[in-house]
Design a protein around this motif. Sequence first.
Motif, mmCIF file in Angstrom:
data_model
loop_
_atom_site.group_PDB
_atom_site.id
_atom_site.type_symbol
_atom_site.label_atom_id
_atom_site.label_comp_id
_atom_site.label_asym_id
_atom_site.label_seq_id
_atom_site.Cartn_x
_atom_site.Cartn_y
_atom_site.Cartn_z
ATOM 1 N N UNK A 90 -4.529 37.001 -14.877
ATOM 2 C CA UNK A 90 -5.227 36.798 -13.603
ATOM 3 C C UNK A 90 -5.039 38.011 -12.690
ATOM 4 N N UNK A 91 -3.821 38.537 -12.637
ATOM 5 C CA UNK A 91 -3.556 39.724 -11.817
ATOM 6 C C UNK A 91 -4.304 40.947 -12.348
ATOM 7 N N UNK A 92 -4.305 41.117 -13.659
ATOM 8 C CA UNK A 92 -5.030 42.246 -14.258
ATOM 9 C C UNK A 92 -6.522 42.140 -13.963
ATOM 10 N N UNK A 93 -7.066 40.937 -14.084
ATOM 11 C CA UNK A 93 -8.496 40.742 -13.791
ATOM 12 C C UNK A 93 -8.788 41.063 -12.332
ATOM 13 N N UNK A 94 -7.985 40.514 -11.433
ATOM 14 C CA UNK A 94 -8.245 40.669 -9.995
ATOM 15 C C UNK A 94 -8.116 42.120 -9.529
ATOM 16 N N UNK A 95 -7.084 42.805 -10.010
ATOM 17 C CA UNK A 95 -6.801 44.125 -9.458
ATOM 18 C C UNK A 95 -7.282 45.292 -10.324
ATOM 19 N N UNK A 96 -7.768 45.018 -11.529
ATOM 20 C CA UNK A 96 -8.233 46.122 -12.352
ATOM 21 C C UNK A 96 -9.525 45.808 -13.105
#
Length: 187
Positions: free
Chosen positions: A169-175
């Motif tokens: 989720x963090x990878x999707x949101x920020x990258x």
Amino acid sequence: MIFYFTALICLLIIFLEFKKRHLLLKFIRPIFYISLIGAFSYISYQIIDQYNNFDAGIISNTLNSEIGLKWFLSYVRFHFLNSHLVSLIFAIIILCLAEYFNKKKGEIFMEREEYHLSALGIFLVGYPGFIFYIPAVLISGIIGSLIFIKKGERLPLYHFWIPVALIIILIIEFWAKNQDFWKLFAF
């Protein structure tokens, strides 16, 4: 907004996994269903808000016709619903298959609450995130086994489902969502 909701759910479950497992055993199903209700409630809010914005604008006359309403419904399905519907369908399929095969093999693969952990992880990362999520969980399990487990033993994926979901989720949101290749997967 959906990012904060999914990240918060993941953090809550990680806390319960490591600090209050007895509560996780008791509440994983309600958390799963509350997450579904919460996500689709927010999506419903977005749809109503989008309708009101379109209705207040230049296309209000078209929107209030049968053709306009059909167009709007396909628009909201495409822009708001498809990602979550696809991940929900896939999560339910995985939940049912995991439960079926685990019971058939004498419950040696997963803990009971793990069905809902895996399905919740799939739903929270959404589509196309779950395409990367499932392999990431499996690869994490393999790496964890190579590092921490003696030969002949196995490492359950129990503590990998939700932490890996949070990382995805963090990878999707920020990258990833800002990359061109990501747009190839999206509806």
